[in-house]
Design an enzyme around this catalytic site. Structure first.
Site, PDB file in Angstrom:
ATOM      1  N   GLU A  65       0.730  -1.600   0.014  1.00  0.00           N
ATOM      2  CA  GLU A  65      -0.230  -0.097  -0.512  1.00  0.00           C
ATOM      3  C   GLU A  65       0.790   1.059  -0.297  1.00  0.00           C
ATOM      4  O   GLU A  65       2.463   1.264   0.696  1.00  0.00           O
ATOM      5  CB  GLU A  65      -1.215   0.319   1.380  1.00  0.00           C
ATOM      6  N   CYS A 116       3.304   8.910   0.672  1.00  0.00           N
ATOM      7  CA  CYS A 116       4.065   7.971   1.924  1.00  0.00           C
ATOM      8  C   CYS A 116       4.634   6.415   1.230  1.00  0.00           C
ATOM      9  O   CYS A 116       3.647   6.030   0.764  1.00  0.00           O
ATOM     10  CB  CYS A 116       3.152   7.821   3.042  1.00  0.00           C
ATOM     11  N   CYS A 173       6.535  -6.287   6.553  1.00  0.00           N
ATOM     12  CA  CYS A 173       7.043  -6.361   7.603  1.00  0.00           C
ATOM     13  C   CYS A 173       7.898  -6.741   9.163  1.00  0.00           C
ATOM     14  O   CYS A 173       6.974  -7.476   9.581  1.00  0.00           O
ATOM     15  CB  CYS A 173       7.409  -4.487   9.088  1.00  0.00           C
ATOM     16  N   CYS A 190       6.142  -3.839  15.174  1.00  0.00           N
ATOM     17  CA  CYS A 190       5.318  -2.853  16.267  1.00  0.00           C
ATOM     18  C   CYS A 190       3.983  -3.715  16.573  1.00  0.00           C
ATOM     19  O   CYS A 190       3.067  -3.505  15.744  1.00  0.00           O
ATOM     20  CB  CYS A 190       6.086  -1.421  15.678  1.00  0.00           C
ATOM     21  N   CYS A 234       1.320  -1.306  14.655  1.00  0.00           N
ATOM     22  CA  CYS A 234       1.127  -1.108  13.738  1.00  0.00           C
ATOM     23  C   CYS A 234       0.283  -2.347  12.954  1.00  0.00           C
ATOM     24  O   CYS A 234       0.878  -3.545  13.206  1.00  0.00           O
ATOM     25  CB  CYS A 234       2.151  -0.919  13.102  1.00  0.00           C
ATOM     26  N   CYS A 239      -1.305   6.587  10.028  1.00  0.00           N
ATOM     27  CA  CYS A 239      -0.246   5.980  10.198  1.00  0.00           C
ATOM     28  C   CYS A 239      -0.624   5.094  10.654  1.00  0.00           C
ATOM     29  O   CYS A 239      -1.193   4.370  11.541  1.00  0.00           O
ATOM     30  CB  CYS A 239       0.607   7.169  11.210  1.00  0.00           C
TER      31      CYS A 239
HETATM   32  S1  SF4 Z   1       5.770   0.585  12.542  1.00  0.00           S
HETATM   33 FE1  SF4 Z   1       4.857  -1.158  11.072  1.00  0.00          FE
HETATM   34  S2  SF4 Z   1       6.046  -0.244   9.278  1.00  0.00           S
HETATM   35 FE2  SF4 Z   1       7.618   0.805  10.735  1.00  0.00          FE
HETATM   36  S3  SF4 Z   1       9.037  -0.629  11.693  1.00  0.00           S
HETATM   37 FE3  SF4 Z   1       6.893  -1.213  12.842  1.00  0.00          FE
HETATM   38  S4  SF4 Z   1       6.039  -2.927  11.915  1.00  0.00           S
HETATM   39 FE4  SF4 Z   1       7.225  -2.164  10.239  1.00  0.00          FE
END
Ligand code: SF4
Length: 343
Positions: free
Chosen positions: A90, A103, A110, A114, A117, A337
């Site tokens: 995306e 963005c 990933c 996190c 996220c 975000c």
């Molecule tokens: S915020 Fe999301 S995209 Fe960014 S490093 Fe952490 S897991 Fe990865």
């Protein structure tokens, strides 16, 4: 499989042109055609032999737009791109005054996991190539030209989409070089920002290889235990080490580091959190972006109310650190975000 033309930076292209004894102006003409004019047809302004060479030996394919989500609240646009191997990523166009920031994603999924996220839940599938990064930009620009004519002005590039950009440094660096090239899109270095969760091996390469490109650090908590929960790589690369590393990188006069802080209800939004954060960043060339948490399906956290957000900022203001509360854009189409997910 042919290599992609869009994986070449300007010096790669010059080397190819020189090796094959084509007219040396061909590199400038090709970059101008594909990046400045953003054409997607064979370039008519180079010799027939050079044109035939590139058609035979290079792939000009770009990721396809699978789905477009347009916010009804603001003019945010989110694209779901389909890649050649059917993976998806995306990309978001964030509007400001009839212009846009883009963005960009740097990975499919990933590895950083996190906890705030939506992308983190996907896990890492693979790195994107430079051509897949450039493709997001070029296809989004063309979509604007066709659908919002006159608004095809993408003035800021932020690597804050899916993925940890410094974990895919080579492809991201080359994309930055193409964006910066005076013959390419010619975007100013101060208009490009790479965001990182604090991946120190990538930070080292940023500081050695592209230090003028702006950096944003996802900080999110000054307390180790909370940051460990939010950003698990904090256990491997603790915040103190990350900040110590960043502090010794010489910055340009006008350059500063942005510290991103996702504000989460009853988790990291207390006066104590704000005081500790202020003490940590006071005196640095810092800019703080407060991002009230953006919920997504299944998220475990909540957004604090506006009073809490403003109180948090008021405490930071006492430390004289420039602080901005980032307005929420595109959350109705999960484009804000932390909300990107392409599974
Ligand atoms: S915020 Fe999301 S995209 Fe960014 S490093 Fe952490 S897991 Fe990865």
């Amino acid at each position: 499989m042919k290599p992609s033309f869009y994986d070449l930076n300007y010096s790669d292209l010059e080397t190819i042109i020189n090796t094959h004894n084509f007219n040396s102006s061909a590199s400038r003409i090709l970059f101008n055609w594909y990046y400045k004019k953003k054409q997607n047809t064979p370039c008519p302004d180079i010799s027939k032999s050079a044109l035939a060479f590139f058609e035979q030996n290079y792939d000009f394919y770009l990721p396809e737009i699978d789905t477009v989500y347009q916010s009804e609240k603001d003019r945010t646009v989110k694209f779901l791109f389909k890649l050649k191997d059917n993976h998806k990523v995306e990309t978001v166009l964030i509007p400001f005054n009839n212009k846009y920031s883009i963005c960009l994603s740097s990975q499919v999924g990933c590895a950083m996991n996190c906890s705030f996220c939506f992308t983190g839940e996907q896990g890492l599938k693979r790195n994107l190539t430079t051509s897949e990064i450039m493709g997001q930009f070029l296809q989004a620009w063309r979509w604007l030209a066709s659908n919002r004519a006159g608004e095809e002005r993408i003035l800021n590039i932020v690597f804050m989409g899916q993925g940890e950009p410094l974990h895919n440094f080579d492809a991201v660096k080359k994309a930055c070089e193409i964006f910066l090239s005076q013959y390419g899109t010619s975007i100013g270095v101060q208009k490009i920002t790479i965001s990182t969760a604090g991946y120190i091996p990538g930070l080292k390469r940023w500081s050695e290889e592209i230090p003028r490109v702006n950096l944003a650090l996802s900080l999110h908590s000054p307390f180790a235990e909370k940051r460990n929960e939010l950003i698990p790589i904090n256990k491997k690369y603790p915040l103190e080490e990350v900040l110590t590393y960043i502090d010794q990188v010489p910055l340009n006069k006008k350059q500063f580091i942005t510290y991103e802080y996702i504000l989460i209800k009853d988790f990291n939004d207390s006066a104590d959190d704000a005081e500790k954060l202020g003490n940590l960043l006071a005196g640095k060339s810092a800019y703080i972006n407060i991002i009230p948490f953006n919920p997504y399906p299944g998220s475990r956290y909540q957004r604090p109310n506006l009073d809490t957000v403003e109180n948090f900022k008021a405490i930071l203001d006492t430390f004289k650190i420039p602080t901005l509360i980032r307005g929420v854009k595109g959350d109705d189409v999960l484009a804000a975000c932390g909300q990107l997910n392409s599974l």
